[in-house]
Design a protein around this motif. Structure first.
Motif, PDB file in Angstrom:
ATOM      1  N   GLY A   1      13.439   8.301  -8.814  1.00  0.00           N
ATOM      2  CA  GLY A   1      12.423   7.366  -9.280  1.00  0.00           C
ATOM      3  C   GLY A   1      11.521   6.879  -8.158  1.00  0.00           C
ATOM      4  O   GLY A   1      10.324   6.668  -8.357  1.00  0.00           O
ATOM      5  N   MET A   2      12.088   6.712  -6.980  1.00  0.00           N
ATOM      6  CA  MET A   2      11.279   6.246  -5.843  1.00  0.00           C
ATOM      7  C   MET A   2      10.388   7.367  -5.310  1.00  0.00           C
ATOM      8  O   MET A   2       9.335   7.106  -4.719  1.00  0.00           O
ATOM      9  CB  MET A   2      12.191   5.748  -4.717  1.00  0.00           C
ATOM     10  CG  MET A   2      12.992   4.506  -5.061  1.00  0.00           C
ATOM     11  SD  MET A   2      11.972   3.085  -5.520  1.00  0.00           S
ATOM     12  CE  MET A   2      11.254   2.670  -3.945  1.00  0.00           C
TER      13      MET A   2
ATOM     14  N   GLY B   1       4.519   7.545 -10.683  1.00  0.00           N
ATOM     15  CA  GLY B   1       4.578   6.943 -12.005  1.00  0.00           C
ATOM     16  C   GLY B   1       5.882   6.220 -12.288  1.00  0.00           C
ATOM     17  O   GLY B   1       6.646   5.868 -11.395  1.00  0.00           O
ATOM     18  N   ILE B   2       6.154   6.067 -13.588  1.00  0.00           N
ATOM     19  CA  ILE B   2       7.264   5.231 -14.059  1.00  0.00           C
ATOM     20  C   ILE B   2       8.510   6.078 -14.293  1.00  0.00           C
ATOM     21  O   ILE B   2       8.427   7.207 -14.779  1.00  0.00           O
ATOM     22  CB  ILE B   2       6.869   4.546 -15.387  1.00  0.00           C
ATOM     23  CG1 ILE B   2       5.753   3.529 -15.160  1.00  0.00           C
ATOM     24  CG2 ILE B   2       8.061   3.874 -16.043  1.00  0.00           C
ATOM     25  CD1 ILE B   2       5.199   2.966 -16.457  1.00  0.00           C
TER      26      ILE B   2
ATOM     27  N   TYR C   1       4.698  -0.955 -12.709  1.00  0.00           N
ATOM     28  CA  TYR C   1       6.152  -0.976 -12.512  1.00  0.00           C
ATOM     29  C   TYR C   1       6.659   0.410 -12.146  1.00  0.00           C
ATOM     30  O   TYR C   1       6.135   1.427 -12.605  1.00  0.00           O
ATOM     31  CB  TYR C   1       6.857  -1.478 -13.774  1.00  0.00           C
ATOM     32  CG  TYR C   1       6.643  -2.958 -14.011  1.00  0.00           C
ATOM     33  CD1 TYR C   1       5.613  -3.419 -14.820  1.00  0.00           C
ATOM     34  CD2 TYR C   1       7.471  -3.899 -13.402  1.00  0.00           C
ATOM     35  CE1 TYR C   1       5.407  -4.768 -15.010  1.00  0.00           C
ATOM     36  CE2 TYR C   1       7.268  -5.255 -13.591  1.00  0.00           C
ATOM     37  CZ  TYR C   1       6.240  -5.685 -14.392  1.00  0.00           C
ATOM     38  OH  TYR C   1       6.037  -7.030 -14.578  1.00  0.00           O
ATOM     39  N   LYS C   2       7.712   0.433 -11.343  1.00  0.00           N
ATOM     40  CA  LYS C   2       8.317   1.692 -10.928  1.00  0.00           C
ATOM     41  C   LYS C   2       9.455   2.068 -11.883  1.00  0.00           C
ATOM     42  O   LYS C   2       9.655   3.223 -12.185  1.00  0.00           O
ATOM     43  CB  LYS C   2       8.869   1.542  -9.507  1.00  0.00           C
ATOM     44  CG  LYS C   2       8.969   2.854  -8.769  1.00  0.00           C
ATOM     45  CD  LYS C   2       7.617   3.278  -8.215  1.00  0.00           C
ATOM     46  CE  LYS C   2       7.690   4.714  -7.708  1.00  0.00           C
ATOM     47  NZ  LYS C   2       7.457   5.717  -8.735  1.00  0.00           N
ATOM     48  N   PHE C   3      10.203   1.074 -12.309  1.00  0.00           N
ATOM     49  CA  PHE C   3      11.330   1.315 -13.203  1.00  0.00           C
ATOM     50  C   PHE C   3      11.188   0.394 -14.406  1.00  0.00           C
ATOM     51  O   PHE C   3      11.063  -0.825 -14.244  1.00  0.00           O
ATOM     52  CB  PHE C   3      12.666   1.039 -12.498  1.00  0.00           C
ATOM     53  CG  PHE C   3      12.966   2.004 -11.379  1.00  0.00           C
ATOM     54  CD1 PHE C   3      12.546   1.730 -10.086  1.00  0.00           C
ATOM     55  CD2 PHE C   3      13.655   3.176 -11.623  1.00  0.00           C
ATOM     56  CE1 PHE C   3      12.811   2.617  -9.055  1.00  0.00           C
ATOM     57  CE2 PHE C   3      13.927   4.070 -10.588  1.00  0.00           C
ATOM     58  CZ  PHE C   3      13.503   3.790  -9.308  1.00  0.00           C
ATOM     59  N   VAL C   4      11.240   0.978 -15.585  1.00  0.00           N
ATOM     60  CA  VAL C   4      11.161   0.207 -16.823  1.00  0.00           C
ATOM     61  C   VAL C   4      12.427   0.486 -17.616  1.00  0.00           C
ATOM     62  O   VAL C   4      12.663   1.627 -18.035  1.00  0.00           O
ATOM     63  CB  VAL C   4       9.915   0.596 -17.652  1.00  0.00           C
ATOM     64  CG1 VAL C   4       9.909  -0.136 -18.988  1.00  0.00           C
ATOM     65  CG2 VAL C   4       8.639   0.300 -16.875  1.00  0.00           C
TER      66      VAL C   4
ATOM     67  N   THR D   1       2.421   5.630 -23.182  1.00  0.00           N
ATOM     68  CA  THR D   1       1.638   6.872 -23.152  1.00  0.00           C
ATOM     69  C   THR D   1       0.401   6.718 -22.267  1.00  0.00           C
ATOM     70  O   THR D   1      -0.122   7.714 -21.767  1.00  0.00           O
ATOM     71  CB  THR D   1       1.235   7.330 -24.569  1.00  0.00           C
ATOM     72  OG1 THR D   1       0.641   6.233 -25.259  1.00  0.00           O
ATOM     73  CG2 THR D   1       2.428   7.805 -25.366  1.00  0.00           C
ATOM     74  N   ARG D   2      -0.028   5.478 -22.081  1.00  0.00           N
ATOM     75  CA  ARG D   2      -1.176   5.264 -21.181  1.00  0.00           C
ATOM     76  C   ARG D   2      -0.747   5.250 -19.715  1.00  0.00           C
ATOM     77  O   ARG D   2      -1.571   5.349 -18.820  1.00  0.00           O
ATOM     78  CB  ARG D   2      -1.857   3.924 -21.505  1.00  0.00           C
ATOM     79  CG  ARG D   2      -2.646   3.901 -22.790  1.00  0.00           C
ATOM     80  CD  ARG D   2      -3.585   2.692 -22.802  1.00  0.00           C
ATOM     81  NE  ARG D   2      -2.861   1.425 -22.627  1.00  0.00           N
ATOM     82  CZ  ARG D   2      -2.336   0.718 -23.627  1.00  0.00           C
ATOM     83  NH1 ARG D   2      -2.443   1.136 -24.871  1.00  0.00           N
ATOM     84  NH2 ARG D   2      -1.698  -0.423 -23.385  1.00  0.00           N
ATOM     85  N   SER D   3       0.546   5.079 -19.484  1.00  0.00           N
ATOM     86  CA  SER D   3       1.062   5.024 -18.101  1.00  0.00           C
ATOM     87  C   SER D   3       1.787   6.330 -17.820  1.00  0.00           C
ATOM     88  O   SER D   3       2.443   6.863 -18.709  1.00  0.00           O
ATOM     89  CB  SER D   3       2.041   3.867 -17.958  1.00  0.00           C
ATOM     90  OG  SER D   3       1.581   2.724 -18.622  1.00  0.00           O
TER      91      SER D   3
END
Lengths: 473, 329
Positions: A52-53, A57-58, A106-109, A126-128
């Motif tokens: 993730g790092m 994106g997310i 945000y990095k993690f959701v 979907t936008r991110s």
């Protein structure tokens, strides 16, 4: 290990990866769909935290339980993992709108599977750019499993709507049949599967039956006296946690307390931290305790009563011995406990409860009762009350089958560990005296002594202020 | 140890009341009928005191008081016996402790913010940026983050302010609150002496002291007193005071008449000065005042004195009279 992976690992405070982590991380970073089956306490979080790092994106992490989500957010904030947020039913409308408007930052959701289906949430995602979708506790997708959540069935479709990002499914409990279902439901393509043994050779799997309830309590006292080091005792009920904490409050060398969902949040938080820190070393708890608690030196976990599923049991004992040193676990039950659990699993929620929940689903959304949680999940997955009642009746078969597996484990003539591993389609160590059965003094003698930490006594607010605000001078 | 039975005995009245009326008040149920019962029996001060108290636990405590003959009952109402009143006299210490509670202090919202703020300042005192926050609540984290950004340049001063505030508390209260804190290499102590009510009352003491220091960073963290009147009811009341009639409000707001009358009752109970002349003529008020002076209190008794008037009219009269009575005490 790749250099950038090593760099992230060190940033999170670790020197080395554990078995399975490197393989899973490498496969995720190579763009593959991955199914990771790792035993409890083996570091599943790093398997998505590091990718993730490194990915743009997310990273979207689907979690089935609010408590688990909260714990993961706290841990990730503590480790400096970048911006982290949990989308769940506890957010009010204004806060949800504010977060969705800035979701790309945000990095993690973290998100529940039910909330992922909401149009406004899906639209924001979907936008991110979502690079990675993590499905934690992926066994919840299995309709005939004890932890089934209807909304997990939609995750495959939702993944497509999110642009078919790579998916990482993680679980500690997935027999072969369940793995196939996970792969199919999540529409995994050419998935890399890492299936570690779920065995924990350092844990002694004690199984002890007594004729009377009182003898179970006596045995708990005896073990608490013989074993030194932190202990968790999982109880049948909130009442039992309080009863036993009072009974053993003055046991020499032990500092006890109880923990259950009826204790207010601040007190629960204090007790959890004090247990991790060493201020408490004995917790009598319900299954509400332990999610996200990563204390390495728990030397003993006792499970009182007969669990409804081996998954519950495996998760509970998995909190012992995470430092890799020998630890004792014991399932201690009376003859009555077998019939108690049999009655519990055959009880269906009344249609009136289903109707009550459907009238006010929001009011039940944060219930810690597993049956209520399941009905709320059906509601969020748009099942009608009639369909819910039908589904719950069908699940009686599932629950009976799960309970039969528990009884097979309890009554295993050869080796309890072998019976447990058969249930999870996993390899386990060969039977020895240090494997399973009645907890012996010989095994207890092999347990490491706990480290003696000097504890400061804080008496008075001025002394406490000097410590916490660093005004010792 | 704060006993639920003793608390309920202190809060219940010497006059008969439905037991669930008190439960509604102390668990924070904001309906006109609950709030009116609270006004009648002078219990509004304890609004929300035991927000987490379940109905079964409450009714079990009431039953214990009845069994111990500290309460008596008839029909569906309970009230204190002479033995109950004598027991209350012995509980004067607890009564004094409960007196620090004030629902407008909004202690339930302040508590998580306060403890997280202390943790943040503590870790900052050690230049520690990575730690497990004690609250995962997004709103609490955002609020404390914003507060800290406005405060961090004066970290030492903010800590010193808190030290001064604590020095003004009763030492036992200060010690107790400190034992509940989480900070750098400190995770509280004495958790077995903790209870939500004791914590709430101690935080109320803290807030009374913070309130006396309006310029402090801790006042900014708290945010000040809140109005218990729901925003929709406040708006209805404001428009009513500007001259709108009940019917006009129903039409303007697209609400049911029962909702508008509920708003007006809540506003009146919580202290808004809604002129009684807007509900009753001078003559009608005089008739009801005579009935009231004759000891008639219930809606049915007052309606019998003035047949043909509507519920809202009688209820607004009752609210005014009870408020006058309570203010005079």
């Amino acid at each position: 290990m790749r250099a950038e992976v090593a760099e992230q690992l060190h940033k999170f405070g670790y020197q080395n990866l554990r078995p399975g982590q490197d393989e899973i991380i490498t496969a995720v970073l190579a763009g593959r769909d991955v199914l990771g089956i790792l035993p409890t306490g083996s570091g599943k979080t790093l398997c998505y935290q590091i990718p993730g790092m490194l990915l743009p994106g997310i990273t979207l992490v689907v979690e089935p339980l609010l408590a688990l989500m909260r714990e993961q957010v706290l841990r990730m904030q503590a480790s400096g993992a970048g911006r982290v947020v949990a989308l769940n039913s506890s957010l009010d409308k204004a806060d949800m709108r504010a977060i969705l408007a800035t979701l790309a930052t945000y990095k993690f959701v973290f998100i529940s599977p039910e909330l992922l289906s909401r149009p406004d949430v899906l639209s924001a995602l979907t936008r991110s750019p979502v690079s990675l979708m993590v499905v934690d506790e992926a066994h919840c997708i299995y309709q005939w499993g004890p932890d089934f959540r209807p909304a997990y069935l939609r995750l495959g479709d939702l993944r497509v709507q999110l642009g078919s990002c790579r998916v990482l499914a993680l679980t500690a409990t997935a027999p072969i049949s369940v793995r196939e279902v996970i792969g199919r439901q999540l529409r995994m393509q050419n998935a890399y599967v890492y299936a570690a043994s779920v065995d924990r050779p350092e844990l002694f799997l004690g199984v002890e039956e007594y004729p009377q309830d009182g003898q179970v309590t006596d045995r708990v006292g005896a073990l608490l006296t013989q074993v030194h080091g932190p202990a968790i005792i999982y109880c049948r009920s909130k009442h039992q946690t309080e009863e036993l904490a009072a009974r053993f409050a003055h046991l020499a060398g032990r500092k006890c307390n109880f923990y259950h969902a009826g204790v207010d949040e601040h007190s629960r938080m204090l007790r959890e931290r004090q247990f991790i820190n060493g201020g408490l070393d004995t917790l009598f708890a319900t299954s509400a305790f332990g999610m996200g608690v990563d204390k390495p030196d728990v030397r003993m976990v006792l499970y009182l009563g007969v669990p409804a599923t081996l998954e519950d049991y495996q998760q509970a004992i998995g909190r012992a011995g995470r430092d890799g040193q020998p630890a004792v676990t014991a399932l201690i039950y009376s003859e009555r406990d077998v019939s108690r659990t049999a009655q519990f699993i055959s009880a269906l929620p009344a249609p009136s409860l289903v109707n009550a929940i459907y009238r006010d689903a929001a009011g039940y959304a944060n219930s810690d009762d597993a049956q209520i949680q399941l009905i709320v999940a059906y509601h969020q997955a748009h099942f009608t009350p009639a369909a819910v009642n039908a589904a719950l009746s069908e699940r009686l078969t599932v629950r009976s089958k799960s309970f039969m597996a528990v009884l097979d484990f309890l009554r295993a003539a050869d080796c309890h560990r072998a019976a447990l591993m058969r249930h999870f389609d996993s390899e386990g160590m060969a039977h020895t005296d240090a494997c399973c059965g009645h907890v012996t003094d010989a095994f207890l003698a092999t347990l490491p002594e706990p480290l003696r930490r000097s504890r400061r006594d804080f008496t008075g607010w001025q002394v406490i202020f000097k410590q916490i605000f660093n005004t010792q001078a | 140890m704060i006993s639920l039975d003793d608390i309920l005995l202190l809060l219940l009245d010497d006059q008969p009341q439905r037991p669930l009326g008190l439960w509604g008040v102390i668990t924070g149920r904001k309906t006109a009928s609950i709030m009116f019962a609270g006004l009648q029996h002078q219990q509004l001060h304890y609004f929300g005191l035991l927000a987490g108290l379940s109905k079964p636990d409450y009714l079990a405590a009431v039953q214990r008081l009845l069994t111990a003959k500290l309460l008596q009952q008839t029909d569906e109402q309970v009230w204190r016996t002479a033995t109950g009143r004598a027991r209350c006299a012995q509980l004067h210490g607890m009564a004094a402790t409960l007196a620090s509670y004030d629902p407008e202090l909004n202690v339930q919202q302040f508590a998580p913010r306060f403890f997280l703020a202390v943790q943040v300042l503590s870790e900052a005192s050690y230049q520690q940026r990575q730690y497990v926050p004690l609250s995962a609540d997004w709103q609490v984290q955002q609020y404390v983050r914003r507060w800290y950004h406005g405060t961090r340049a004066e970290l030492a001063d903010t800590v010193q302010e808190l030290t001064v505030i604590f020095s003004q508390l009763h030492p036992a209260t200060a010690d107790y609150l400190a034992m509940l804190m989480i900070g750098h290499e400190y995770v509280g102590s004495g958790a077995d002496q903790d209870s939500p009510l004791r914590r709430e009352l101690a935080l109320c003491d803290l807030l009374h002291t913070i309130e006396s220091r309006p310029a402090s960073a801790w006042q900014r963290l708290w945010g000040g007193r809140i109005s218990l009147l729901p925003p929709a009811a406040a708006q209805t009341s404001a428009e009513f005071l500007r001259g709108a009639s009940v019917q006009e409000l129903v039409a303007r707001k697209h609400r049911r008449i029962s909702t508008i009358t509920e708003h007006l009752q809540l506003a009146a109970i919580m202290g808004q000065q809604l002129p009684l002349d807007r509900f009753l003529s001078v003559q009608q008020q005089a008739v009801l005042a005579t009935a009231w002076a004759g000891g008639q209190r219930t809606y049915q008794e007052l309606l019998a004195a003035l047949p043909g008037v509507e519920f809202l009219q009688v209820r607004m009269f009752q609210i005014m009279m009870y408020r006058r009575q309570n203010n005079a005490r």
